[in-house]
Structure formats: C-alpha cells, structure tokens
Design a protein around this motif. Structure first.
Motif, PDB file in Angstrom:
ATOM      1  N   ASP D  79      -5.079  -8.958  19.708  1.00  0.00           N
ATOM      2  CA  ASP D  79      -6.115  -9.670  18.938  1.00  0.00           C
ATOM      3  C   ASP D  79      -5.902  -9.442  17.452  1.00  0.00           C
ATOM      4  N   LEU D  80      -5.856 -10.517  16.675  1.00  0.00           N
ATOM      5  CA  LEU D  80      -5.741 -10.370  15.215  1.00  0.00           C
ATOM      6  C   LEU D  80      -6.948 -11.057  14.577  1.00  0.00           C
ATOM      7  N   LYS D  81      -7.461 -10.458  13.493  1.00  0.00           N
ATOM      8  CA  LYS D  81      -8.604 -11.098  12.810  1.00  0.00           C
ATOM      9  C   LYS D  81      -8.412 -10.960  11.302  1.00  0.00           C
ATOM     10  N   LEU D  82      -8.741 -12.015  10.588  1.00  0.00           N
ATOM     11  CA  LEU D  82      -8.659 -11.964   9.119  1.00  0.00           C
ATOM     12  C   LEU D  82      -9.970 -12.509   8.572  1.00  0.00           C
ATOM     13  N   VAL D 131     -11.385  -8.792   1.341  1.00  0.00           N
ATOM     14  CA  VAL D 131     -10.425  -9.230   2.375  1.00  0.00           C
ATOM     15  C   VAL D 131     -10.411  -8.142   3.446  1.00  0.00           C
ATOM     16  N   GLN D 132     -10.516  -8.587   4.716  1.00  0.00           N
ATOM     17  CA  GLN D 132     -10.491  -7.588   5.803  1.00  0.00           C
ATOM     18  C   GLN D 132      -9.518  -8.070   6.873  1.00  0.00           C
ATOM     19  N   ALA D 133      -8.742  -7.155   7.438  1.00  0.00           N
ATOM     20  CA  ALA D 133      -7.810  -7.523   8.517  1.00  0.00           C
ATOM     21  C   ALA D 133      -8.022  -6.550   9.675  1.00  0.00           C
ATOM     22  N   ASN D 134      -8.106  -7.097  10.889  1.00  0.00           N
ATOM     23  CA  ASN D 134      -8.247  -6.251  12.102  1.00  0.00           C
ATOM     24  C   ASN D 134      -7.100  -6.550  13.049  1.00  0.00           C
ATOM     25  N   VAL D 135      -6.695  -5.529  13.789  1.00  0.00           N
ATOM     26  CA  VAL D 135      -5.717  -5.765  14.869  1.00  0.00           C
ATOM     27  C   VAL D 135      -6.229  -4.994  16.077  1.00  0.00           C
ATOM     28  N   GLY D 150      -7.678  -0.287  18.486  1.00  0.00           N
ATOM     29  CA  GLY D 150      -7.682  -1.229  17.359  1.00  0.00           C
ATOM     30  C   GLY D 150      -7.722  -0.503  16.030  1.00  0.00           C
ATOM     31  N   ALA D 151      -7.415  -1.279  14.964  1.00  0.00           N
ATOM     32  CA  ALA D 151      -7.487  -0.703  13.612  1.00  0.00           C
ATOM     33  C   ALA D 151      -7.908  -1.810  12.663  1.00  0.00           C
ATOM     34  N   TYR D 152      -8.506  -1.418  11.532  1.00  0.00           N
ATOM     35  CA  TYR D 152      -8.846  -2.460  10.549  1.00  0.00           C
ATOM     36  C   TYR D 152      -8.682  -1.903   9.148  1.00  0.00           C
TER      37      TYR D 152
END
Lengths: 155, 72, 302, 439
Positions: D79-82, D131-135, D150-152
């Motif tokens: 899962d990727l999130k931006l 700006v935030q990014a999650n994986v 997960g990490a962000y």
C-alpha cells in the motif's frame, strides 16, 4: 466450555456428519442428482460461491487439471453455494468451467462437510474415501494439489 | 484510569471465545461486498480524521483491521 | 523484495539460461515457450505472466472444448442473432478474407466436419452419408456478421482451430513488444513462433522432422519475424494404406489427399505464415507451386 | 476429381501473401481489448481525492490524497499513500477581544499584526504546505494469521514527523472473529517559526520599546533555543465479530502515550484585570506528556439496497479532556451503479484541566495554561451528503459536501467587566467539498 460446543454442533449436523459422496445436489437443469455418480473415479470436490475472489482464481486451474487427467479417471465437481442461482450463472458466464458444476443453495451438504473457509476442496480416492482437504486457493500450492491428485490417480 | 482499560481488554479478549456468533463460510456473500469492507472509504475517513484531529481535542479509535469477507 | 517467480512456478516455470530466461507452460493443448533475452528476473517473470494470462484467455474464449465459453455461445445460438465483441469481429473479418483469398478452401465453419474426423490411429473412416450431412452445415458465405452482431444458420459450428494458436502467438508477441520494446523475445506455441523485437545474434529454431518426432531436422536462424508449421505429423490415420492428414477440404468433406506431411512457412507474423501453411496443405500436391508463388521462405516435408 | 481440382487451383492462385499480411494487421491494431476474465488481478488499484476545507473567515485548506495498492501473489499486498495539503487563512491566537484595537507580534518576531476593536484576535501568518508519504506491507502468514507493517514520513515548514507501525490479526472460528493487536511509534521534530517561546513568557510588542535593539533583546528573551521533539507510542487491541449474514461489529481499545513538546508555539493567553482589560499577553504552556485512552465500538450492516454503520467513541486522558463521538453513514443505491450517502456526526468534549479562556492579572500564574478553544468545552456536529457512480471497468467516481459546526462553550469561568460584551466562545462553521476517483 469449548468441548460442549463441539458436541452440540456435531449432533446438530445430523447423521451425515463426515464428508462423503452420498449427498444430494442439483445439476444445471435443476434436477436432484447424487454425488455418488462419480464413485469409482478420483473426485476433486470444490465448494465455491460467486462472490468469493479466490474461487474465481481456482477455476482456470480446475479447468486445466480436468482436461489433463480426464481420461485417467479424474472428476472435478464444483458445488456452488449461492442461494441466488442467478449470481452463479453470471459467474459461470464470465469464468467458464469444463468440469461438472453442481448446486447446493440450502448449504446442507456444505454443513455436513463442515467447511472452514471459502473455497474448500476435498479429494476422494477411487473407493470414495476422503483422503485430503484444503481451505482456500493459493497459486503457489496448485502444484502440490496436482501432485496429490496424480498420486491418487496412480493407486 | 487503568480500571476501564483492563475491563475493555478482558471484554475484547473474552468476546473472541464465543463461537456461536457468526455465520458459515459460504454465507458471507453480503459481508464480502466491496462496500462492506472496513476500509471501503479509507480516503474519506483519512481526510475526516485529519480535519477532526486538527480541530478537536481527541482523535483515533478506528482500525481497518479484520473484516467480514470470509474467503481465506 | 520477495521474487514473485517462485509464487507462480506451479502454473509455469521460469529457468535461467546463459542468454536470458526460458519460460515454459502449457496452453492450447501444446507446449509453450517464451525465450526472453534479458537478465532481470522480475522483468522476465512479468513478461511470462503476461504471456500465460493472454494465452489462457484466448484459449478459454475460443477453444471448442470448453462449455459456456464465447465460442460455445456462438455455436449454440441455433439461428438467433448474437452480440460479438471487437476481438471476435476482427477474427471473423480476417477469416472472411482468408475464405475469399483461398477460394473457399479455408473455412472456419468447417466445425461439424472436424468433429467427424476423429484424428487418432484407431479411428475408422466416417460413412459417406454422415460426411455429406456434415458438409451441408458448412459454408462461411452463409454467415452474416457486422462489427456488433453475428447470425449463423442453425447447426453451423465455427472452429477457430486453424487460426487461434497463431493469433495467440502474435497477440502475446505484440503485447510483450509493446510493454518491453527493447527486450528481444521469442514466442513459441507448439511450433508456431514469433519474434517481434529484432535480436542481434538471431535465435536458433529447430524445425521438427515428421519422421523422427521431437528432434529437429534442420535449424532456422530467426532475428525477427514469424514462422508457422502446419502438418499431420501427429494427427493422422491410415485406412487401406491411404494416409489421411488433419487438413479437411471443406468442399469435398474429405481430408486432402497427397497433402504434404508438414509445411513450415516464414512470414511477417504468425497468423499470415500459419494461413499460408494451411492453404499450402489444402493444395495437396500443389503445395510447393503455391508457396513458390508467394515468394516466402518455406520448407515442406512429404 | 480432387486431383484435377488442385491442378486448376495451383495455376489460378495468385500472390496472396501480401493481401493476407495486410488482413492480419487488423487483428493487432486494436488498442487491447476488454478482457472478460476479471481485470488482471495484479494491477495497481488507485484511489485519489481532492478536498477543499473552508472555514467562515478563518482557515482554508486544500488537500490532495492518492493511494495505490498492488497485490503480490495471493498473500501479500503493498500500500502506498501520498498526501499534499496547503493551509492558508487565519486562526484564533487564543487572545481575547477588547473594546480597543490590539497589536500582536508575529511568531517570527519580524513585524506585527493589529486586530480591530471587538474582533476575536486571529493570527494570519498561516501559509504552509505539508507533504506526507506512507508505505504499508501486509502479508497473510497462515490462513489464520495476518501481519501488517508500515512507515510514514511527513514534512511541513515548521514540523517534521516520521513513524513506524506494525499489527497482527488472528482469525477465529471460521474467520467470524478477528482479533487485532496494533502498535505504532512516531517521532516528530517541532521547529516553529521564530523559535519556541519560553513557557508563559510575556509577548514583546515592538510599539512598547524605544529602539529596535531593545525590542529585539526582549523578544529573544522569550525564545528557547533550537527545536524540540515529541514521541508518540500507540497500542490498540480490537476485535471484529461477524454477528449475522449482514451485520458485523468492531470494538477497539486504544492507549496512546505522548511525551515531549506538546505546547502550541503560536498560541497565547490574554492576562486581564477585573474590568476585563488586557494587561499582558503570555505564550501558552502545556504539560510534556499525555496518556490517552480511546474506546470505540462500531457496527456495520449490508442492507438490500444500501449499507449503514453506527459508531460510538469515548476518549479520556490525563489532561481530563473527555469526549463522546457518535457517527453514522447511511448509503442508498438508487441503481446498481449510483448511490447517495448521508453522513451524520455529533461530537462533545469537556475541557482539559489547564484550559482557561484567559488569565486573571491578580491570580498567581498556573504551571500550565492554554486558551486554545480546541481543548476547551465544545460540542460539534457534521452533516454531509455524498453521491457515487460505479463506472465500467471497476472505476468509481464520487463527490461529497459536508457542513461542520463547532460550538465552544464556557467551562464555568466568570467573565470579568467588559469582556462580557464580547462572544469569547464564537461558533465555528466550515464546509468540506471533495471529489474522488478510483480505478
């Protein structure tokens, strides 16, 4: 506390508790037929439903092993458990099956097989005895399933 | 403060013991619907949580884990 | 990152070779190979995955052995108008051109005839009356179709057998070349071969010798292009010393007499090469003359 | 008869290879055809949304969020999130309104802003982009056990945050019951514009100083050096239980411990005398730890032509800030591909023990104090509607509009003198408009 539950559920399931080929299901023409028609063959019974993702993934593989081992006496029987037959027909339109498809809308056969998940598959040898069962469908385990069937076919 | 926490934890663990609640694996057609997934609107919920986190004093609570779909 | 190839070895296998990767699987009742001249495992795996998915998709859609599939629906419409999708329309349009260019020799409506001639050594010659009855159901010109619909006389059965495998080879080659334009790849489905991306030192391809099956008579070097083989090396039977191949002449209802044992043709793509090979077989004795006129490279075994 | 036929044929047959090659091109010119079998299972599933949040004459924010999910085999999902959002407008500084105009120093110390008589003081230096990014990676270990890790990372002008999380799920009795244990840790670095104010130090206002140097040294005296950080450790235990073919229940208990710099560097309190006249302005100060509990229960039902969920959350913590949240979504399918959804939420909160709308000049300074209405007594409600269209090929488009109103309340403080002429607990109104698309 757990043991009592087990006892109760066993009794509730009625006589035909163990999975076997002596069960009544319906065929595509909605006639009542018995699974015993496949006795004498190595039978791969699979319970599926239209809404279940992994079931959709297992159909191509079941097609393959049916074509591959048909003349060695393998019978793949996929028992649909949808209560609404329309959903099953819609599924079969999208995902073709070249093996026998049966229907058990009430789910009584599924109950006596005591399924733990969807899909669930059961392997019967030529004498009609249950020898193996699996829960779910995983592409990387398909070769294992196929090998088990090949061994049964050789018996 | 600790007492309610302990009560909650034992309650949650205890709930997992009862096996009469629930349905058979092949009766999960409705629960397997995409709109029944706990994270079916994860974007909306994430955006909401961000607003309420920056506008109110408390936050969190929700978890997307688990879910109704019974297929393996 | 977990390499995904291990997850998928069940349905097909991917082995390292010094020139790249060899992917093998089964589809369309024949052994299929994808030769990939590239060293990254994940790319090779993705290419193989695309090839298998596409091959199985076409097989499931157009195989005459699968009940309820797209072909089955068309063949059981007993006369009613049926909706068709773009892919089916393209195939029908191509089959119509082949029917016209071969003066009716290549006819995909020869389904009933195919089923009559059960091609294995033990089979008997079908009675003449049954052949005439089956022949009556054949006739591509009696099919009406446009880009959305098709209407066939009751009892007529289409059989894409003559083109489906070559079509699958070309589709797979086309998609692999589109996604990986600079990776040379050779797609080989049971002798039908396509190489969409030019390879500096050409692929070495063995052509089967009909007398000694499973070992190559001579080796062809292909850098780009396609090759198709049509022949009765496996599917044939003999009655009173007369050998009948699997190529049936729709106008006579009988397999073509004096047809060569196998014809291999090189062409721009597999479908064209395959069609020329099949038409050459249908010429029976005239196979060599026919192919000489097409100025394509070919080899014929009698 | 067949021999003769073939002879004739051979002579007549013309050069057809070219015509054939041409005909076959039609087969591949198609730009790729709709595959009947389910969409290639391993494709990326993308969800994207754009949201506008606008308060009545205060803060405006635009937030774009995108997630992408890909399955690897049958067991693993990536899962990727931006998230990118930008904030503009002004927010309450915590100071109270006065019958005369007021002047405040900007957080950076460079420049001032003035507020008209009778207006609630708003600090408009708020222009920031985050700006935030999650994986996230989830893995089905066995049919019963599932692991998620997960990490962000998140960065804005004055705040940097990063974190890790891991959770495990265990299925019981045919997957009817799922126990969930999750942990998360995050580390934030707080580096405010102009530096961190000294707790409860008095704001230096340029107008009160003869020279720039004098002002500058007074301002510097209200600054702590360097940045500070904040660590948050969360643990959550939850259970999801299938009640029937159409209903499921989820109950979660969450414990969260936060330590480090929790003060809001941009918030102040007014010090007023018995007539309600501001004598001074102090930078707020909050404790450096907070232990939060949350109890959450939710039930969700699959209706014939819709879906409904009800949830209740109780939060409490060692700041004595307690809150109740009631929320429901009701979705109705007008047709198989078109639905409408109603969203209702009620939130009620009691003030933190160190919250005060202002400080009294004659009373000794408390250890901690904040006039940030967001941790005061308050109730709030949200009403929203959403419409969604399921398009071909598994695509879905939706748009929603929500109205959110907050009503801060007096936590029992007696309002002295002329402050009674002003609304110290003004109602906040905000609109959210969002458009989403997934494929």
């Amino acid at each position: 506390m757990k043991k009592i539950w087990l006892l109760l559920s066993l009794m509730a399931a009625g006589v035909q508790a163990a999975p076997s080929l002596d069960h009544q299901v319906f065929n595509a023409q909605n006639q009542a037929v018995s699974l015993s028609e496949f006795k004498g063959k190595v039978v791969y019974v699979d319970f599926w439903a239209s809404w279940c993702g992994p079931c959709r993934k297992s159909f191509p593989w079941m097609n393959e092993i049916q074509t591959k081992y048909q003349d060695q006496g393998l019978a793949v029987v996929a028992i649909n458990l949808d209560t609404d037959n329309e959903l099953a027909q819609e599924f079969l339109k999208q995902v073709p099956a070249n093996f026998s498809v049966r229907f058990n809308p009430e789910g009584d056969v599924a109950r006596s097989f005591d399924l733990l998940g969807m899909p669930s598959s059961f392997m019967f040898n030529r004498q009609g005895q249950l020898v193996q069962h699996h829960v779910g469908f995983y592409a990387d385990k398909a070769a294992e399933y196929e090998q088990e069937l090949v061994n049964l076919l050789k018996e | 403060m600790l007492k309610p926490a302990l009560v909650a934890v034992t309650l949650i663990i205890g709930l997992s013991g009862c096996s009469n609640l629930g349905v058979q694996p092949w009766e999960k057609g409705q629960l397997a619907r995409s709109d029944m997934a706990l994270d079916s609107e994860k974007l909306d919920l994430a955006l909401d949580d961000h607003i309420y986190f920056s506008k109110e004093g408390s936050s969190g609570g929700r978890a997307f884990a688990g879910g109704g779909c019974g297929c393996n | 990152m977990m390499s995904t190839s291990s997850l998928k070895t069940a349905l097909y296998s991917l082995q390292r070779r010094d020139w790249g990767y060899l992917g093998e699987f089964r589809a369309m009742a024949s052994p299929c190979e994808i030769l990939i001249a590239c060293d990254q495992l994940d790319i090779a795996d993705d290419m193989l995955d695309m090839a298998v998915t596409e091959a199985l998709r076409i097989e499931h859609k157009y195989s005459r052995f699968i009940a309820q599939n797209c072909l089955w629906q068309l063949n059981h419409a007993n006369g009613h108008k049926q909706l068709i999708d773009e892919e089916t329309w393209q195939l029908l349009a191509f089959a119509k051109q082949c029917f016209q260019l071969s003066d009716g020799l290549f006819d995909i409506s020869a389904g009933p005839l195919m089923e009559l001639w059960r091609f294995d050594p033990k089979a008997q010659l079908p009675e003449h009356a049954r052949i005439l009855a089956a022949k009556a159901l054949v006739g591509f010109e009696r099919i009406e179709f446009d880009s959305r619909h098709i209407e066939m006389p009751t009892g007529m059965k289409l059989d894409f057998g003559g083109v489906a495998k070559e079509y699958a080879v070309d589709r797979v080659a086309y998609e692999l070349a589109e996604c990986y334009p600079d990776i040379p790849v050779l797609v080989n489905f049971g002798g039908d071969i396509a190489c969409p991306v030019p390879k500096v030192n050409p692929w070495q391809v063995g052509i089967e010798d009909p007398q000694h099956l499973d070992h190559a008579a001579n080796v062809l070097a292909i850098s780009q292009g396609a090759l198709a083989t049509s022949g009765d090396t496996r599917r044939f039977f003999e009655v009173d010393g007369k050998r009948y191949g699997h190529i049936v002449d729709p106008r006579t209802g009988y397999p073509v007499v004096q047809a060569p044992r196998s014809v291999t043709v090189l062409g721009p793509n597999c479908v064209t090469a395959g069609m020329l090979a099949t038409m050459a077989m249908l010429q029976g004795q005239g196979a060599e003359d026919f192919l000489q006129q097409q100025d394509v490279k070919f080899s014929i075994f009698r | 008869m067949t021999q003769k036929n073939n002879q004739i044929n051979a002579r007549q047959s013309k050069q057809i290879a070219g015509a054939l090659a041409l005909a076959s091109c039609g087969l591949f010119a198609t730009s790729g055809h709709a595959t009947e079998l389910s969409k290639k299972a391993d494709d990326w599933k993308v969800d994207a949304a754009l949201m506008y949040y606008g308060e009545q004459d205060r803060v405006q924010a635009v937030e774009a969020i995108g997630t992408a999910q890909k399955a690897f085999g049958d067991d693993s999902v990536l899962d990727l999130k931006l998230v990118v959002d930008s904030l503009t407008g002004a927010s309450a500084s915590g100071a109270v309104a006065q019958s005369s105009s007021q002047t405040f120093t900007r957080p950076s110390g460079n420049g001032q802003y003035s507020v008209a008589a009778g207006d609630t003081p708003l600090d408009d230096t708020f222009h920031d982009t985050r700006v935030q990014a999650n994986v996230g990676w989830s893995e089905v270990l066995t049919p019963d056990w599932k692991l998620n890790v997960g990490a962000y990372g998140s960065k804005e002008f004055d705040y940097m945050s990063m974190g890790l999380n891991a959770s495990i799920e265990r299925g019981f009795n045919k997957d009817n019951t799922t126990l969930f244990l999750g942990t998360a840790y995050s580390f934030d670095v707080v580096d405010p514009v102009g530096g961190r104010p000294v707790d409860l130090s008095s704001m230096a206002v340029r107008d009160n100083f003869a020279s720039e140097e004098a002002y500058r040294s007074a301002f510097d005296a209200t600054r702590q050096s360097g940045s500070d950080n904040k660590q948050t450790a969360d643990v959550m235990l939850g259970i999801t239980q299938v009640l029937s073919q159409r209903w499921l229940l989820q109950a979660n208990y969450g414990l969260s411990s936060v330590n480090g710099y929790l003060t809001d560097p941009y918030k102040v309190l007014s010090v007023v005398d018995n007539n309600g006249i501001t004598q001074d302005l102090l930078y707020e100060s909050r404790p450096d730890s907070r232990l939060k509990h949350s109890f959450y229960v939710m039930t969700k039902g699959a209706l014939d032509a819709g879906v409904v969920d009800f949830s209740y959350r109780y939060n409490t913590d060692d700041w004595d800030l307690k809150s109740h949240t009631l929320e429901t979504h009701y979705r109705y399918y007008f047709t198989g591909n078109f639905y409408g959804q109603l969203h209702l939420r009620y939130y009620q909160q009691t003030a933190a023990n160190f919250y005060q709308p202002f400080l009294m000049a004659d009373t000794p300074l408390p250890e901690f104090a904040s006039a940030d209405y967001r941790i005061g007594d308050m109730s709030a409600y949200t009403i929203g509607i959403k419409f969604g269209h399921r398009l071909s090929g598994g695509h879905e488009m939706s748009y929603r509009l929500e109205y959110y109103q907050q009503d801060p309340k007096n936590n029992g403080t007696t309002i002295p003198g002329e402050l009674q002429n002003f609304d110290l607990f003004p109602t906040q109104k905000a609109i959210t408009a969002q458009f989403s698309y997934s494929f």
